[in-house]
Design an enzyme around this catalytic site. Structure first.
Site, mmCIF file in Angstrom:
data_model
loop_
_atom_site.group_PDB
_atom_site.id
_atom_site.type_symbol
_atom_site.label_atom_id
_atom_site.label_comp_id
_atom_site.label_asym_id
_atom_site.label_seq_id
_atom_site.Cartn_x
_atom_site.Cartn_y
_atom_site.Cartn_z
ATOM 1 N N GLU B 78 0.698 -1.157 -0.088
ATOM 2 C CA GLU B 78 -0.025 -0.116 0.027
ATOM 3 C C GLU B 78 0.854 1.133 0.034
ATOM 4 O O GLU B 78 0.476 2.352 0.740
ATOM 5 C CB GLU B 78 -0.872 -0.060 1.245
ATOM 6 C CG GLU B 78 -1.856 -1.154 1.292
ATOM 7 C CD GLU B 78 -3.003 -1.010 2.468
ATOM 8 O OE1 GLU B 78 -4.120 -0.986 2.017
ATOM 9 O OE2 GLU B 78 -2.445 -0.811 3.542
ATOM 10 N N HIS B 97 -0.247 4.724 8.492
ATOM 11 C CA HIS B 97 -1.449 4.032 8.284
ATOM 12 C C HIS B 97 -1.668 2.771 9.028
ATOM 13 O O HIS B 97 -0.785 1.738 9.467
ATOM 14 C CB HIS B 97 -1.388 3.456 6.773
ATOM 15 C CG HIS B 97 -2.485 2.502 6.507
ATOM 16 N ND1 HIS B 97 -3.846 2.782 6.453
ATOM 17 C CD2 HIS B 97 -2.302 1.046 5.980
ATOM 18 C CE1 HIS B 97 -4.666 1.659 6.036
ATOM 19 N NE2 HIS B 97 -3.693 0.580 5.865
ATOM 20 N N HIS B 99 -4.713 -0.083 11.652
ATOM 21 C CA HIS B 99 -5.785 -0.821 11.903
ATOM 22 C C HIS B 99 -5.934 -0.986 13.412
ATOM 23 O O HIS B 99 -6.381 -2.083 13.851
ATOM 24 C CB HIS B 99 -5.962 -2.179 11.042
ATOM 25 C CG HIS B 99 -5.086 -2.258 9.803
ATOM 26 N ND1 HIS B 99 -3.722 -2.682 9.775
ATOM 27 C CD2 HIS B 99 -5.517 -1.731 8.515
ATOM 28 C CE1 HIS B 99 -3.601 -2.733 8.464
ATOM 29 N NE2 HIS B 99 -4.436 -2.053 7.634
ATOM 30 N N HIS B 167 -11.610 -0.958 7.148
ATOM 31 C CA HIS B 167 -10.185 -0.984 6.929
ATOM 32 C C HIS B 167 -9.306 -0.632 7.890
ATOM 33 O O HIS B 167 -8.624 -1.266 8.592
ATOM 34 C CB HIS B 167 -10.028 -0.534 5.476
ATOM 35 C CG HIS B 167 -8.313 -0.571 5.102
ATOM 36 N ND1 HIS B 167 -8.035 -0.409 3.855
ATOM 37 C CD2 HIS B 167 -7.305 -1.093 5.914
ATOM 38 C CE1 HIS B 167 -6.772 -0.437 3.628
ATOM 39 N NE2 HIS B 167 -6.395 -0.895 4.885
#
Lengths: 259, 259, 259, 259
Positions: B78, B97, B99, B167
């Site tokens: 990503e 980024h 989760h 996500h």
């Protein structure tokens, strides 16, 4: 190239400890794999907590869940969970049975477990339920008889995870790495679903298309290897082997990836 | 005075491990920074869990997310999340980024994330949502294509945090220290909002005026340095480097503050 | 074959630390056992946090909760909880009083605690409540007087666990191993019931028949030994003795099973 | 017999680390005590996370919150919280300001915090609220000006704990030991209240009579000493000092009790 039996025992012992170290397993539950060269056998520890399992604890069992070379030490009572699933699902090469805290509320309430984020997609498009009471009435809830194991395997059907009412879950994988990944991330997915539902808001799960694509992606070698390395090093950082050897100091054979 | 490239790699590796050590990142997610002397490049680890990232794992990438000097090891899939945001936001010098568990219930339900205490104010006055389904339909949910990265960067707009449906989240900062602070305290703020809403009572967030003043205050050098020292020492206490060197014993170059 | 007094003190000290290490006990609470050869006495630590109890801290008490050989150090205030239960229940050989986080919401609200999974079945088919206010009006809530201890023992009746309103719980077992198992798994069962109820869904507990069979199964030597080994090694991994000796390095007499 | 200044600095540094080690404090918040021989001064660390505070970090301040012997290092911004309370409450000898996770949902929602078990009774019969917005309108929420500190001290009034809307809490005690106990157990009490309310059931708190008797009992020397020993040893087990000295190995001057 398949693993040797010694490599398989080493890897399976590590998988037991890794899953336990991530909080999915406690004193109970078990992780097994099919024999690397003889598909009519599977490998399982003698009876002890998964967090403590060492390569020398791992023995061979027939698919009827009989130990190949009898030992003095006690064996797990619920071996038929594994044997009957290996019989029914030739493509399955690893099985984990557990009673994880985030999964049990679904087993207790009958609420449906759904993939709510991409990493949870490995739990599959449908998570079936099995209730021992349906066929067997009041029992101690353990899956001890061959017919109980067969009934559970039927309930699992072609899926990857079956919830067992008032008891726990059984998870399966094509490889041991897939199994570890699915077991840990279905546990996280369940926790997220609980957290979201406790907000009193609607949960919007993945579409079937998203779930399929996300599962396929997660099971590719790169994410599998990345997660395996992570859990393996976390295990190492967590401290001592039960036999007094440190996970840290052991002249750590480098973790082998079998993605 | 900007960092040298070596200092930047050392600091970025530490930031990866610090954020992971506070529970925001697990096997997945990534933390990057803009190149300290060339704004058309950014620095990112090869593909491995952030908790394991070492300075030698950090490589240079163009803003089109191509590695400058190709390597054998796998790269994160990503990368475009980072490259496209660095292109769109010249004042942004660091991106994470993740989760994280407390953030995902908002991504799953669409509930609005708001600053509920002064330390959470760094999440900004508005937290936009991005849903990959809107433009791209069913995907594996990962942000893999340049157009997906650009779409996410547009959704982020002038804000500091964007929630990604089903996500995770992407967080940005003017400095790496700001990014670490915002990532950890938006994670805590989300946890507090969940805890409060589970009481079934009304949440009264900060006013826009309070949120602005509290954010400015939190991003001053003193609180930034204090939090960085704290997370850095907690990381040190948490144990071994993956390569066997201890975070504790390493003749710890004193943490450098770059507030 | 009964334990010697020295073995009993060693095992009881370990049980104190094991239960504390699993999060059930904090600075307060206590674990005792009946004297291994004289049923008219019981063994209890001097007043200190259970996580810190060493064999030399363990002293003998009459069933009237008087110390047999007086010492300088302070004693627990709530000794009568133990003495009065040992008097009333000849088959009980171990008692734990605690204020565990997952149990207290039931003590605070009066909600009924029920076995929701097979491992929780050891809490028994009914969990009675005791409210100090009913007989004694406003008190400091501690069970300090013999008549308070007798009242609590009456409320416990033939059961295995009694909830004490606005205070905590008292758990009993036929053996120390049974007690440790029941204490830890009733704590987990309570946590699961809380998690499930927070979903806003119906909890479906075990039937009385399932609960009886699952309890009997859990108290068999094999699961008892397996859980004891697990908690014992987790304790060892958790670090140093308060006196500076490491749980890890101590030339660990092998844990003895007394199932 | 009062402590010497050196003993006070050693004990206060330990109290900072103990409260942090129990999860109440993170990078922010502070713990102070009145000077042991000069009631017109108080002792406070230079600006750093409480978990890292060492005796040499502790400096003397006037009740107007000016440092007695100026230093180069940064000071905490919110010193007036402490100075203004020491002025207004001559019997108070220790103060803690924090942003603990279980307390904040009450600060965010305005829900009332009540003693729900005997160990929580030290939070007192009433927990007042203070909202910076009432007198000062939009601010960064920090308590930076003398008039803000005085306003907070007025809201605290004769009580032991004041909740600060959208910010945190300030706790006071007659002794440092009392303060540590009250801070940790009010944090636990808040967690229990949250857990119970999430069940959707009625919370039945202690009666005023019970709360008074339980508070008096908890603040007696025996429970105070027992809890202090416990938290102190847990701190020791938690690992390294920031300066590289281990909490474990330090030829630990025995913890002194000042109950």
């Amino acid at each position: 190239m398949p693993l040797t039996l010694d490599q398989a025992r080493e890897t399976l012992a590590r998988a037991n400890r890794m899953i336990a170290n991530e909080g999915v397993l406690d004193a109970f539950g078990h992780v097994t794999m099919r024999h690397p060269t003889d598909p009519r056998r599977y490998l399982m520890s003698r009876s002890r907590a998964p967090e403590l399992v060492q390569p020398q604890d791992i023995h061979e069992f027939t698919l009827d869940s009989q130990i190949v070379r009898p030992i003095e030490a006690r064996l797990y009572g619920e071996r038929v969970i594994h044997g009957e699933i290996y019989k029914a699902r030739p493509e399955v090469n690893a099985v984990c049975h557990h009673h994880a805290m985030s999964i049990l509320p679904f087993c207790i309430s009958g609420a449906e477990l759904k993939p709510v984020y991409h990493l949870g997609a490995t739990l599959g498009e449908k998570v079936p339920f099995w209730d021992s009471r349906d066929e067997f009435g009041d029992t101690c809830l353990l899956v001890l008889k061959p017919e109980e194991g067969r009934s559970l395997a039927r309930a699992l059907g072609p899926h990857w995870l079956v919830l067992m009412r008032r008891h726990g879950a059984t998870v399966v994988g094509k490889t041991l790495e897939n199994l570890v990944f699915r077991t840990i991330y279905s546990y996280r997915n369940a926790e997220l679903q609980l957290m979201t539902q406790s907000l009193g808001v609607r949960v919007s799960p993945l579409t079937p298309g998203e779930a399929k694509m996300a599962m396929d992606r997660n099971l590719e070698p790169r994410p599998q290897a990345r997660a395996w390395e992570y859990w393996s090093i976390r295990l190492k950082k967590s401290g001592a082997y039960p036999n007094g050897k440190s996970e840290k100091s052991g002249k750590a054979r480098k973790t082998k990836q079998h993605g």
